[in-house]
Motif scaffolding. Structure first.
Motif, PDB file in Angstrom:
ATOM      1  N   MET A 286       0.838  -1.195   0.000  1.00 18.23           N
ATOM      2  CA  MET A 286       0.000   0.000   0.000  1.00 18.23           C
ATOM      3  C   MET A 286       0.877   1.250   0.000  1.00 18.23           C
ATOM      4  O   MET A 286       1.938   1.276   0.617  1.00 18.23           O
ATOM      5  N   MET A 287       0.433   2.299  -0.702  1.00 13.88           N
ATOM      6  CA  MET A 287       1.237   3.511  -0.745  1.00 13.88           C
ATOM      7  C   MET A 287       0.360   4.719  -1.036  1.00 13.88           C
ATOM      8  O   MET A 287      -0.678   4.614  -1.681  1.00 13.88           O
ATOM      9  N   ASN A 288       0.807   5.866  -0.528  1.00  8.24           N
ATOM     10  CA  ASN A 288       0.184   7.128  -0.878  1.00  8.24           C
ATOM     11  C   ASN A 288       0.792   7.598  -2.195  1.00  8.24           C
ATOM     12  O   ASN A 288       2.011   7.519  -2.382  1.00  8.24           O
ATOM     13  N   ILE A 289      -0.032   8.070  -3.114  1.00  5.94           N
ATOM     14  CA  ILE A 289       0.485   8.462  -4.413  1.00  5.94           C
ATOM     15  C   ILE A 289      -0.042   9.830  -4.813  1.00  5.94           C
ATOM     16  O   ILE A 289      -1.023  10.328  -4.268  1.00  5.94           O
ATOM     17  N   GLY A 290       0.634  10.434  -5.791  1.00  8.14           N
ATOM     18  CA  GLY A 290       0.219  11.706  -6.335  1.00  8.14           C
ATOM     19  C   GLY A 290       0.090  11.636  -7.846  1.00  8.14           C
ATOM     20  O   GLY A 290       0.645  10.736  -8.492  1.00  8.14           O
ATOM     21  N   TYR A 291      -0.635  12.604  -8.383  1.00 10.00           N
ATOM     22  CA  TYR A 291      -0.848  12.684  -9.833  1.00 10.00           C
ATOM     23  C   TYR A 291      -0.836  14.155 -10.218  1.00 10.00           C
ATOM     24  O   TYR A 291      -1.422  14.991  -9.520  1.00 10.00           O
ATOM     25  N   ALA A 292      -0.145  14.482 -11.310  1.00  5.28           N
ATOM     26  CA  ALA A 292      -0.109  15.869 -11.767  1.00  5.28           C
ATOM     27  C   ALA A 292      -0.106  15.903 -13.290  1.00  5.28           C
ATOM     28  O   ALA A 292       0.871  15.502 -13.923  1.00  5.28           O
ATOM     29  N   ASN A 293      -1.232  16.322 -13.847  1.00  3.49           N
ATOM     30  CA  ASN A 293      -1.341  16.561 -15.279  1.00  3.49           C
ATOM     31  C   ASN A 293      -0.812  15.411 -16.139  1.00  3.49           C
ATOM     32  O   ASN A 293       0.082  15.596 -16.983  1.00  3.49           O
ATOM     33  N   GLY A 294      -1.355  14.223 -15.882  1.00  7.80           N
ATOM     34  CA  GLY A 294      -1.046  13.078 -16.733  1.00  7.80           C
ATOM     35  C   GLY A 294       0.078  12.200 -16.252  1.00  7.80           C
ATOM     36  O   GLY A 294       0.390  11.182 -16.884  1.00  7.80           O
ATOM     37  N   LYS A 295       0.690  12.542 -15.134  1.00  2.00           N
ATOM     38  CA  LYS A 295       1.845  11.790 -14.658  1.00  2.00           C
ATOM     39  C   LYS A 295       1.688  11.465 -13.176  1.00  2.00           C
ATOM     40  O   LYS A 295       1.332  12.345 -12.379  1.00  2.00           O
ATOM     41  N   TYR A 296       1.966  10.217 -12.803  1.00  3.44           N
ATOM     42  CA  TYR A 296       1.986   9.843 -11.395  1.00  3.44           C
ATOM     43  C   TYR A 296       3.332  10.241 -10.799  1.00  3.44           C
ATOM     44  O   TYR A 296       4.389  10.025 -11.412  1.00  3.44           O
ATOM     45  N   VAL A 297       3.278  10.842  -9.611  1.00  3.04           N
ATOM     46  CA  VAL A 297       4.478  11.410  -8.999  1.00  3.04           C
ATOM     47  C   VAL A 297       4.553  11.030  -7.527  1.00  3.04           C
ATOM     48  O   VAL A 297       3.559  10.629  -6.915  1.00  3.04           O
ATOM     49  N   GLN A 298       5.750  11.186  -6.971  1.00  3.00           N
ATOM     50  CA  GLN A 298       5.918  11.044  -5.528  1.00  3.00           C
ATOM     51  C   GLN A 298       5.334  12.274  -4.845  1.00  3.00           C
ATOM     52  O   GLN A 298       5.372  13.387  -5.394  1.00  3.00           O
ATOM     53  N   LEU A 299       4.806  12.090  -3.642  1.00  3.45           N
ATOM     54  CA  LEU A 299       4.143  13.213  -2.962  1.00  3.45           C
ATOM     55  C   LEU A 299       5.095  14.349  -2.616  1.00  3.45           C
ATOM     56  O   LEU A 299       4.659  15.496  -2.468  1.00  3.45           O
ATOM     57  N   ASP A 300       6.395  14.055  -2.493  1.00  4.86           N
ATOM     58  CA  ASP A 300       7.353  15.116  -2.180  1.00  4.86           C
ATOM     59  C   ASP A 300       8.064  15.641  -3.430  1.00  4.86           C
ATOM     60  O   ASP A 300       8.998  16.423  -3.340  1.00  4.86           O
ATOM     61  N   GLU A 301       7.593  15.233  -4.600  1.00  2.89           N
ATOM     62  CA  GLU A 301       8.200  15.678  -5.846  1.00  2.89           C
ATOM     63  C   GLU A 301       7.663  17.051  -6.245  1.00  2.89           C
ATOM     64  O   GLU A 301       6.449  17.256  -6.300  1.00  2.89           O
ATOM     65  N   PRO A 302       8.530  18.022  -6.535  1.00  3.18           N
ATOM     66  CA  PRO A 302       8.051  19.353  -6.919  1.00  3.18           C
ATOM     67  C   PRO A 302       7.448  19.316  -8.327  1.00  3.18           C
ATOM     68  O   PRO A 302       8.131  18.999  -9.299  1.00  3.18           O
ATOM     69  N   VAL A 303       6.160  19.677  -8.436  1.00  5.49           N
ATOM     70  CA  VAL A 303       5.480  19.600  -9.728  1.00  5.49           C
ATOM     71  C   VAL A 303       4.675  20.855 -10.066  1.00  5.49           C
ATOM     72  O   VAL A 303       4.196  20.988 -11.187  1.00  5.49           O
ATOM     73  N   ILE A 304       4.508  21.785  -9.139  1.00  3.94           N
ATOM     74  CA  ILE A 304       3.673  22.966  -9.366  1.00  3.94           C
ATOM     75  C   ILE A 304       4.524  24.141  -9.829  1.00  3.94           C
ATOM     76  O   ILE A 304       5.420  24.585  -9.108  1.00  3.94           O
ATOM     77  N   PRO A 305       4.270  24.690 -11.030  1.00  3.62           N
ATOM     78  CA  PRO A 305       5.018  25.868 -11.503  1.00  3.62           C
ATOM     79  C   PRO A 305       4.772  27.074 -10.602  1.00  3.62           C
ATOM     80  O   PRO A 305       3.710  27.198  -9.978  1.00  3.62           O
ATOM     81  N   ILE A 306       5.723  27.970 -10.564  1.00  2.00           N
ATOM     82  CA  ILE A 306       5.594  29.143  -9.698  1.00  2.00           C
ATOM     83  C   ILE A 306       4.425  30.026 -10.124  1.00  2.00           C
ATOM     84  O   ILE A 306       3.821  30.736  -9.313  1.00  2.00           O
ATOM     85  N   ASP A 307       4.056  29.985 -11.415  1.00  2.00           N
ATOM     86  CA  ASP A 307       2.939  30.789 -11.904  1.00  2.00           C
ATOM     87  C   ASP A 307       1.612  30.038 -11.908  1.00  2.00           C
ATOM     88  O   ASP A 307       0.649  30.475 -12.556  1.00  2.00           O
ATOM     89  N   GLU A 308       1.524  28.953 -11.198  1.00  2.00           N
ATOM     90  CA  GLU A 308       0.281  28.179 -11.103  1.00  2.00           C
ATOM     91  C   GLU A 308      -0.774  29.029 -10.383  1.00  2.00           C
ATOM     92  O   GLU A 308      -0.565  29.535  -9.273  1.00  2.00           O
ATOM     93  N   ARG A 309      -1.944  29.194 -11.000  1.00  5.33           N
ATOM     94  CA  ARG A 309      -2.973  30.106 -10.479  1.00  5.33           C
ATOM     95  C   ARG A 309      -3.649  29.580  -9.205  1.00  5.33           C
ATOM     96  O   ARG A 309      -4.165  30.362  -8.410  1.00  5.33           O
TER      97      ARG A 309
END
Length: 280
Positions: free
Chosen positions: A1-24
């Protein structure tokens, strides 16, 4: 079992930086979200959650191209990947990333999601009941939209926590609206009362389930405004949300509700609600 993340079509680690600085969503809170409870690997009332998500998006003119069925498929895939049988899905949609300005940009929306294990409310705490405080409702006029703009909710919740309470029950123009993250109910003389739906409160998904549970138990479910004084004179008080389910409130502003113990009807409704979950 694991906690997971998703960002715009890609599964990511929860501590992975994925949000652009200009994200509204980051800069303006320009987006909407849903939290969906998963029981035994199955999202509960998923259709209702996603319909509310779409309505919230329409209310802020957020141009979502995906359908309810698209989001269902995404959520089910994520839950399966996580293998978390008891979890909470957080789905967030924003107006995307663009150079900071107030006008809507010409940019694709941003979709992020997490699936995290959730234990729920401790059984002993539920059997004892929770405390709450009253707090002025200082939020904006369109609380029916499940938007990212939650700072007033956060501040009130923190004040409640600092006072040793679980929730802050919000009051506007002398009447109770809802909690910082919950709908509020009182039971008086065998009748369940809750605030009528309006732009001032969120149409809770668990609220829908409670209405069905109440009617199945042959108890009147009345939508009616009520004051803090009326709440304090109630036989029972409870709140509902996706994560807290049906939770008894036994003390508000230092005053006991009824005999200061979780009400018989509230606990009966909670047990019926658990049956409702299994049948969904």
């Amino acid at each position: 079992m694991m906690n997971i993340g998703y960002a715009n079509g890609k599964y990511v680690q929860l501590d992975e930086p994925v949000i652009p600085i200009d994200e509204r969503g980051h800069q303006f809170g320009d987006g909407v979200y849903e939290v969906i409870r998963v029981y035994k690997g199955k999202p509960f009332m998923l259709e209702e959650h996603l319909q509310r998500l779409i309505q919230s998006a329409k209310a802020i003119k957020l141009p979502i191209q995906q359908s309810v069925e698209d989001f269902k498929a995404l959520i089910l895939e994520a839950v399966q990947k996580s293998n978390e049988l008891e979890s909470a899905v957080y789905l967030q949609i924003t107006r995307g990333a663009a150079v900071r300005q107030h006008l809507f940009p010409s940019a694709p929306v941003s979709i992020t999601m997490t699936v995290r294990q959730v234990a729920g409310i401790d059984t002993e705490a539920r059997e004892i009941g929770m405390k709450a405080i009253f707090h002025e409702d200082e939020r904006w006029a369109n609380c029916y939209i499940k938007s990212l703009n939650l700072l007033p909710n956060i501040l009130a919740k923190q004040i409640a926590h600092d006072a040793g309470c679980y929730e802050a029950i919000l009051v506007r123009d002398g009447f109770i609206t809802e909690g910082t993250s919950s709908n509020v109910y009182m039971v008086k003389n065998g009748v369940v009362y809750t605030t009528p739906l309006s732009k001032q409160i969120l149409s809770g998904i668990t609220r829908m389930a409670v209405k069905e549970v109440t009617e199945s138990l042959g108890v009147p479910f009345i939508e009616k405004k009520f004051t803090p004084d009326e709440l304090l004179q109630a036989d029972e008080v409870f709140i509902t949300s996706t994560t807290s389910e049906i939770l008894p409130i036994v003390n508000v502003d230092g005053k006991s509700i009824g005999d200061g113990n979780p009400g018989e009807w509230t606990m009966k409704a909670y047990r019926k609600f658990k049956e409702f979950i299994l049948a969904d």
